[in-house]
Design a protein around this motif. Structure first.
Motif, PDB file in Angstrom:
ATOM      1  N   ASP A   4       0.683  -1.146  -0.097  1.00  0.00           N
ATOM      2  CA  ASP A   4      -0.061   0.027  -0.043  1.00  0.00           C
ATOM      3  C   ASP A   4       0.753   1.224  -0.051  1.00  0.00           C
ATOM      4  N   TRP A   6       1.990   2.995  -2.265  1.00  0.00           N
ATOM      5  CA  TRP A   6       1.373   4.116  -3.209  1.00  0.00           C
ATOM      6  C   TRP A   6       0.391   5.233  -2.681  1.00  0.00           C
ATOM      7  N   ARG A   7      -0.277   4.482  -1.712  1.00  0.00           N
ATOM      8  CA  ARG A   7      -1.301   5.541  -1.026  1.00  0.00           C
ATOM      9  C   ARG A   7      -0.529   6.725  -0.290  1.00  0.00           C
ATOM     10  N   GLU A   8       0.784   6.645  -0.038  1.00  0.00           N
ATOM     11  CA  GLU A   8       1.382   7.809   0.435  1.00  0.00           C
ATOM     12  C   GLU A   8       1.786   8.862  -0.811  1.00  0.00           C
ATOM     13  N   ILE A  11      -1.698  10.873  -6.296  1.00  0.00           N
ATOM     14  CA  ILE A  11      -2.303  10.183  -7.126  1.00  0.00           C
ATOM     15  C   ILE A  11      -2.828  10.818  -8.544  1.00  0.00           C
ATOM     16  N   ASP A  14      -7.026  10.748 -10.181  1.00  0.00           N
ATOM     17  CA  ASP A  14      -7.601  10.186  -9.374  1.00  0.00           C
ATOM     18  C   ASP A  14      -9.271  10.285  -9.424  1.00  0.00           C
ATOM     19  N   GLU A 242      -6.970   1.486  -6.703  1.00  0.00           N
ATOM     20  CA  GLU A 242      -7.614   0.853  -5.873  1.00  0.00           C
ATOM     21  C   GLU A 242      -7.980  -0.476  -6.151  1.00  0.00           C
ATOM     22  N   SER A 245      -4.956  -2.618  -6.711  1.00  0.00           N
ATOM     23  CA  SER A 245      -4.141  -3.168  -5.355  1.00  0.00           C
ATOM     24  C   SER A 245      -5.078  -4.255  -4.850  1.00  0.00           C
ATOM     25  N   ALA A 275       2.073   8.070  -7.460  1.00  0.00           N
ATOM     26  CA  ALA A 275       1.586   6.702  -6.790  1.00  0.00           C
ATOM     27  C   ALA A 275       1.547   5.855  -7.718  1.00  0.00           C
TER      28      ALA A 275
END
Ligand code: PEP
Ligand code: CO
Length: 478
Positions: A4, A6-8, A11, A14, A242, A245, A275
């Motif tokens: 995860d 990439w969530r930081e 994006i 998005d 999402e 992932s 991301a």
């Protein structure tokens, strides 16, 4: 680097859902569903991509720009498969290498957009600003369906599964049998030239198989996997992180994204600190990276360092899409940068002659089209530049449709004109090559590579014949 991480990061492109709880429910359901492909299949593709990188196979990646859920029907799936098989047969015959076939199919539902909103005109003449159509897995084309709906992610999964199921069963039922290439729908092709060339190729294959049988070398129609079946892999742009992932599953070898055999990183989402790059570097699948005019040679090497630190051969396919006018200025420097880096010999160079060549139709500026001449020009330039730089073009990436009589790109052996575009313009995103135009391209590549294989420097007479009306005056022969 975690699953995860990439969530930081930021994006790009998005999608904002208004109902977060609904999105969470959908994602947790997707997480419990089986993968659409398996790590074993992905590993098979990894091996084949290493062969492409070594020059022992050629890559053909093709399909729709934006796949719609409604394309999930036997007619349209079969049409695309047959066209891909025909093109790969033409390529194999000229190039004398196995062809790795990858569809933009069974999941190519999400589209990046240059603008989040667009202005539309209602039947009463009123102008309204609405959210842009982002692909069937985000929102609908209808003006009342533009709000992103998480339920569409589930629908994308099930449409991908149904498409893949049909692809697998069609192939395993023997329709891809090399003993019967005549069955692959060539009959509606109008061009006499294409008809003649195709008959020449299939006759020569059937003759060869006959000969092998006579001398006892044909393993037999139903025992030989190599002759009676083919590998067909699927791919899409890895845009909806999402979704990607939750379909990524851990194995002892590392995480595999089981939404497709391979995914590519779009030209708009390949920021080094973004991301998408973070997600792509974490998966074991082979990956594609779109390389457009805004990519600097330095960033190209940086991105390769990030996504392929272990220097795996064939892991990365560089899908170049500069446009016919820019390729001469940009491709040589990119090839040299790779050659002078640790990635020399590890990447696959693949030409996407579509995305740098999109224009507004001169007759009707509200529709997008592509000139067949530009597509051919970018491809022939790519072949020539790779030869000059002692590099190798490993494959092509095309937007095409097997649906009959589509008129979205101008030119080709059917000689479609701007006036013809309105006849059967069906795409919801970029204009695609139609059946004949796709075969024109396959014959052209096949001929150029055959000439190269035989050490003939000039483009053979055949290409000049096929494409006399399409090759631009100023362009040198590869
Ligand atoms: C595409 O392949 O449909 C696409 C949007 O390409 P690019 O990211 O190269 O513009
Ligand atoms: Co496109």
């Amino acid at each position: 680097m975690g699953k995860d991480s990439w969530r930081e990061k930021r994006i790009e492109q998005d999608v904002k859902y208004t109902d977060e709880a609904h999105l969470k429910r959908v994602l947790s359901q997707l997480e419990s569903l089986p993968g659409l492909v398996t790590p074993v299949e992905i590993d098979r593709l990894r091996e084949q991509m290493a062969q492409v990188a070594d020059g022992n196979a050629f890559l053909l990646q093709c399909g729709d720009c934006a796949e719609l859920f409604s394309y999930c029907n036997p007619k349209q799936i079969e049409a695309k498969l047959k066209l891909t098989l025909l093109m790969s047969l033409i390529l194999i015959h000229g190039v004398r290498l196995p062809v790795v076939r990858i569809g933009r199919m069974a999941g190519q539902y999400a589209k990046p957009r240059s603008k989040p909103t667009e202005v539309v005109e209602l039947p009463n003449g009123e102008k309204r600003t609405v959210l842009s159509f982002r692909g069937d897995n985000v929102n609908g084309l209808g003006l009342d369906e533009r709000e992103p709906d998480p339920e569409r992610l589930l629908s994308a999964y099930f449409h991908s599964a149904a498409t893949l199921n049909y692809v697998r069963s069609w192939i395993s039922s023997g329709y891809a049998d090399l003993h019967a290439p005549h069955a692959w729908s060539f009959h509606h092709v109008q061009s006499e030239y294409l008809q003649r060339e195709f008959t020449r190729i299939t006759d020569s294959i059937v003759d060869t198989l006959d000969f092998m049988k006579t001398v006892g070398a044909d393993p037999g129609r139903h025992n030989s996997n190599a002759l009676s079946t083919v590998d067909y892999f699927v791919s899409h742009e890895g845009l909806m992180l999402e979704y990607e992932s939750v379909l990524t599953r851990d194995t002892e070898q590392g995480p595999y994204d089981l939404s497709a055999h391979t995914i590519w990183l779009g030209d708009r989402t390949r920021q080094l600190d973004g991301a998408h790059v973070e997600f792509f570097r974490s998966i074991r699948n082979p990956i594609g990276i779109k390389v457009g005019p805004s990519m600097s040679a330095e960033d190209l090497i940086r991105i390769l360092d990030i996504v392929n630190p272990n220097l795996e051969k064939g892991r990365v396919t560089l899908i170049s899409r500069y446009g016919a006018k820019k390729i001469n200025d940009l491709l040589p420097a990119h090839i040299r940068a790779v050659k002078n880096s640790r990635h020399n010999g590890l990447v696959i160079w693949c030409c996407d002659p579509m995305h740098g060549n999109t224009i507004s139709s001169p007759l009707n500026p509200s529709i997008k089209t592509r000139m067949f001449t530009d597509i051919v020009k970018e491809l022939t330039c790519s072949l020539r530049i790779h030869a000059e730089e002692e590099s190798r073009l490993g494959g092509v990436h095309l937007e095409l449709t097997g649906d009959e009589g589509v008129t979205e790109c101008i030119g080709g052996s059917m000689e479609l004109s701007d006036e013809d575009l309105s006849r059967r313009y069906l795409t919801y995103c970029d204009p695609r090559l139609n059946y004949e135009q796709s075969l024109d391209i396959a014959f052209m590549i096949s001929e150029v590579l055959r000439a190269q294989r035989k050490g003939t420097a000039a483009v053979s007479d055949t290409i000049v014949k096929v494409l006399a009306h399409t090759i631009d005056d100023g362009e040198e022969s590869p």
